[in-house]
Design a protein around this motif. Sequence first.
Motif, PDB file in Angstrom:
ATOM      1  N   MET A   1       0.829  -1.208   0.000  1.00  0.00           N
ATOM      2  CA  MET A   1       0.000   0.000   0.000  1.00  0.00           C
ATOM      3  C   MET A   1       0.864   1.259   0.000  1.00  0.00           C
ATOM      4  O   MET A   1       0.540   2.234  -0.680  1.00  0.00           O
ATOM      5  N   ARG A   2       1.965   1.243   0.731  1.00  0.00           N
ATOM      6  CA  ARG A   2       2.871   2.399   0.730  1.00  0.00           C
ATOM      7  C   ARG A   2       3.471   2.609  -0.656  1.00  0.00           C
ATOM      8  O   ARG A   2       3.594   3.738  -1.120  1.00  0.00           O
ATOM      9  N   ALA A   3       3.834   1.521  -1.325  1.00  0.00           N
ATOM     10  CA  ALA A   3       4.403   1.621  -2.672  1.00  0.00           C
ATOM     11  C   ALA A   3       3.375   2.192  -3.644  1.00  0.00           C
ATOM     12  O   ALA A   3       3.709   3.032  -4.498  1.00  0.00           O
ATOM     13  N   LEU A   4       2.123   1.765  -3.537  1.00  0.00           N
ATOM     14  CA  LEU A   4       1.063   2.283  -4.405  1.00  0.00           C
ATOM     15  C   LEU A   4       0.839   3.771  -4.146  1.00  0.00           C
ATOM     16  O   LEU A   4       0.717   4.559  -5.086  1.00  0.00           O
ATOM     17  N   GLU A   5       0.795   4.168  -2.877  1.00  0.00           N
ATOM     18  CA  GLU A   5       0.618   5.582  -2.548  1.00  0.00           C
ATOM     19  C   GLU A   5       1.780   6.418  -3.080  1.00  0.00           C
ATOM     20  O   GLU A   5       1.573   7.529  -3.582  1.00  0.00           O
ATOM     21  N   GLU A   6       2.994   5.893  -2.992  1.00  0.00           N
ATOM     22  CA  GLU A   6       4.159   6.610  -3.506  1.00  0.00           C
ATOM     23  C   GLU A   6       4.043   6.811  -5.023  1.00  0.00           C
ATOM     24  O   GLU A   6       4.299   7.892  -5.536  1.00  0.00           O
ATOM     25  N   LYS A   7       3.611   5.770  -5.731  1.00  0.00           N
ATOM     26  CA  LYS A   7       3.420   5.890  -7.172  1.00  0.00           C
ATOM     27  C   LYS A   7       2.343   6.916  -7.493  1.00  0.00           C
ATOM     28  O   LYS A   7       2.491   7.729  -8.402  1.00  0.00           O
ATOM     29  N   GLU A   8       1.232   6.880  -6.760  1.00  0.00           N
ATOM     30  CA  GLU A   8       0.149   7.831  -6.998  1.00  0.00           C
ATOM     31  C   GLU A   8       0.626   9.262  -6.778  1.00  0.00           C
ATOM     32  O   GLU A   8       0.247  10.167  -7.520  1.00  0.00           O
ATOM     33  N   ASN A   9       1.477   9.487  -5.784  1.00  0.00           N
ATOM     34  CA  ASN A   9       1.973  10.827  -5.497  1.00  0.00           C
ATOM     35  C   ASN A   9       2.893  11.348  -6.593  1.00  0.00           C
ATOM     36  O   ASN A   9       3.083  12.556  -6.716  1.00  0.00           O
ATOM     37  N   ARG A  10       3.481  10.459  -7.379  1.00  0.00           N
ATOM     38  CA  ARG A  10       4.381  10.875  -8.456  1.00  0.00           C
ATOM     39  C   ARG A  10       3.640  11.195  -9.750  1.00  0.00           C
ATOM     40  O   ARG A  10       4.236  11.736 -10.679  1.00  0.00           O
ATOM     41  N   THR A  11       2.362  10.872  -9.846  1.00  0.00           N
ATOM     42  CA  THR A  11       1.606  11.202 -11.054  1.00  0.00           C
ATOM     43  C   THR A  11       1.307  12.698 -11.057  1.00  0.00           C
ATOM     44  O   THR A  11       1.313  13.346 -10.016  1.00  0.00           O
ATOM     45  N   GLN A  12       1.041  13.246 -12.254  1.00  0.00           N
ATOM     46  CA  GLN A  12       0.877  14.688 -12.370  1.00  0.00           C
ATOM     47  C   GLN A  12      -0.572  15.140 -12.581  1.00  0.00           C
ATOM     48  O   GLN A  12      -0.825  16.336 -12.585  1.00  0.00           O
ATOM     49  N   SER A  13      -1.483  14.211 -12.781  1.00  0.00           N
ATOM     50  CA  SER A  13      -2.871  14.621 -13.007  1.00  0.00           C
ATOM     51  C   SER A  13      -3.819  13.523 -12.548  1.00  0.00           C
ATOM     52  O   SER A  13      -3.425  12.354 -12.457  1.00  0.00           O
ATOM     53  N   PRO A  14      -5.066  13.874 -12.276  1.00  0.00           N
ATOM     54  CA  PRO A  14      -6.051  12.848 -11.910  1.00  0.00           C
ATOM     55  C   PRO A  14      -6.237  11.811 -13.025  1.00  0.00           C
ATOM     56  O   PRO A  14      -6.411  10.631 -12.743  1.00  0.00           O
ATOM     57  N   PHE A  15      -6.192  12.252 -14.275  1.00  0.00           N
ATOM     58  CA  PHE A  15      -6.341  11.319 -15.393  1.00  0.00           C
ATOM     59  C   PHE A  15      -5.186  10.312 -15.423  1.00  0.00           C
ATOM     60  O   PHE A  15      -5.393   9.109 -15.545  1.00  0.00           O
ATOM     61  N   GLU A  16      -3.973  10.806 -15.261  1.00  0.00           N
ATOM     62  CA  GLU A  16      -2.794   9.927 -15.234  1.00  0.00           C
ATOM     63  C   GLU A  16      -2.903   8.928 -14.080  1.00  0.00           C
ATOM     64  O   GLU A  16      -2.616   7.741 -14.232  1.00  0.00           O
ATOM     65  N   ARG A  17      -3.340   9.404 -12.925  1.00  0.00           N
ATOM     66  CA  ARG A  17      -3.502   8.544 -11.744  1.00  0.00           C
ATOM     67  C   ARG A  17      -4.531   7.451 -12.006  1.00  0.00           C
ATOM     68  O   ARG A  17      -4.333   6.293 -11.660  1.00  0.00           O
ATOM     69  N   GLU A  18      -5.640   7.804 -12.654  1.00  0.00           N
ATOM     70  CA  GLU A  18      -6.698   6.836 -12.944  1.00  0.00           C
ATOM     71  C   GLU A  18      -6.222   5.783 -13.946  1.00  0.00           C
ATOM     72  O   GLU A  18      -6.503   4.593 -13.785  1.00  0.00           O
ATOM     73  N   VAL A  19      -5.493   6.213 -14.975  1.00  0.00           N
ATOM     74  CA  VAL A  19      -4.957   5.257 -15.951  1.00  0.00           C
ATOM     75  C   VAL A  19      -4.011   4.290 -15.249  1.00  0.00           C
ATOM     76  O   VAL A  19      -4.077   3.072 -15.452  1.00  0.00           O
ATOM     77  N   MET A  20      -3.132   4.812 -14.389  1.00  0.00           N
ATOM     78  CA  MET A  20      -2.183   3.962 -13.669  1.00  0.00           C
ATOM     79  C   MET A  20      -2.916   2.957 -12.776  1.00  0.00           C
ATOM     80  O   MET A  20      -2.585   1.765 -12.768  1.00  0.00           O
ATOM     81  N   LYS A  21      -3.934   3.411 -12.043  1.00  0.00           N
ATOM     82  CA  LYS A  21      -4.684   2.512 -11.166  1.00  0.00           C
ATOM     83  C   LYS A  21      -5.326   1.378 -11.953  1.00  0.00           C
ATOM     84  O   LYS A  21      -5.314   0.225 -11.528  1.00  0.00           O
ATOM     85  N   ARG A  22      -5.890   1.705 -13.102  1.00  0.00           N
ATOM     86  CA  ARG A  22      -6.549   0.672 -13.914  1.00  0.00           C
ATOM     87  C   ARG A  22      -5.540  -0.320 -14.480  1.00  0.00           C
ATOM     88  O   ARG A  22      -5.822  -1.512 -14.561  1.00  0.00           O
ATOM     89  N   LEU A  23      -4.376   0.159 -14.878  1.00  0.00           N
ATOM     90  CA  LEU A  23      -3.333  -0.750 -15.378  1.00  0.00           C
ATOM     91  C   LEU A  23      -2.834  -1.661 -14.252  1.00  0.00           C
ATOM     92  O   LEU A  23      -2.638  -2.860 -14.455  1.00  0.00           O
ATOM     93  N   LEU A  24      -2.617  -1.094 -13.068  1.00  0.00           N
ATOM     94  CA  LEU A  24      -2.176  -1.900 -11.922  1.00  0.00           C
ATOM     95  C   LEU A  24      -3.233  -2.941 -11.559  1.00  0.00           C
ATOM     96  O   LEU A  24      -2.910  -4.096 -11.276  1.00  0.00           O
ATOM     97  N   ALA A  25      -4.505  -2.538 -11.577  1.00  0.00           N
ATOM     98  CA  ALA A  25      -5.599  -3.463 -11.253  1.00  0.00           C
ATOM     99  C   ALA A  25      -5.678  -4.602 -12.273  1.00  0.00           C
ATOM    100  O   ALA A  25      -6.104  -5.710 -11.937  1.00  0.00           O
ATOM    101  N   ALA A  26      -5.245  -4.332 -13.500  1.00  0.00           N
ATOM    102  CA  ALA A  26      -5.247  -5.367 -14.541  1.00  0.00           C
ATOM    103  C   ALA A  26      -4.017  -6.261 -14.462  1.00  0.00           C
ATOM    104  O   ALA A  26      -3.867  -7.187 -15.259  1.00  0.00           O
ATOM    105  N   GLY A  27      -3.126  -5.987 -13.507  1.00  0.00           N
ATOM    106  CA  GLY A  27      -1.971  -6.852 -13.285  1.00  0.00           C
ATOM    107  C   GLY A  27      -0.687  -6.403 -13.959  1.00  0.00           C
ATOM    108  O   GLY A  27       0.306  -7.125 -13.938  1.00  0.00           O
ATOM    109  N   TYR A  28      -0.654  -5.196 -14.520  1.00  0.00           N
ATOM    110  CA  TYR A  28       0.553  -4.708 -15.170  1.00  0.00           C
ATOM    111  C   TYR A  28       1.483  -4.044 -14.161  1.00  0.00           C
ATOM    112  O   TYR A  28       1.035  -3.508 -13.154  1.00  0.00           O
ATOM    113  N   ARG A  29       2.783  -4.080 -14.459  1.00  0.00           N
ATOM    114  CA  ARG A  29       3.758  -3.320 -13.667  1.00  0.00           C
ATOM    115  C   ARG A  29       3.861  -1.943 -14.302  1.00  0.00           C
ATOM    116  O   ARG A  29       4.175  -1.817 -15.483  1.00  0.00           O
TER     117      ARG A  29
END
Length: 131
Positions: free
Chosen positions: A33-61
């Motif tokens: 969870m800390r690693a995910l929060e760190e990644k989310e904090n490095r994104t620059q926009s809500p759209f970028e954050r949402e795309v990243m979350k969906r890719l992670l949820a689909a099992g991608y690194r």
Amino acid sequence: MWIVHSLNPQNDLKADDLRRQLIEHAEDPSRLMRALEEKENRTQSPFEREVMKRLLAAGYRVAPQWRVGAFRIDLVVEGDGRRLAIECDGDRYHPLEKLPEDMDRQSILERMGWVSRTSAARNSFAIPNGR
């Protein structure tokens, strides 16, 4: 959960070995969870954050804000020894006036061997809460 092992996971197993990941998770369950929060904090926009979350949820690194020379790639998806660059273009950050600059940047990255895709917010899924 109890995990019994006779090895040092950091020295004896590769970083992507499932056994190492299981042992590390058992030692520190909140690490993921800390690693995910760190990644989310490095994104620059809500759209970028949402795309990243969906890719992670689909099992991608996924790695946000990957540096390549003078450039930063919004998201890099890794797998099977390959990498895919994803640019998340919101209308506010990438107006039509910047299109030639964006195309030049993509051309340079492709000459460096990157496979690149652009995801425009206006052509993608709706972000909850109207953002």
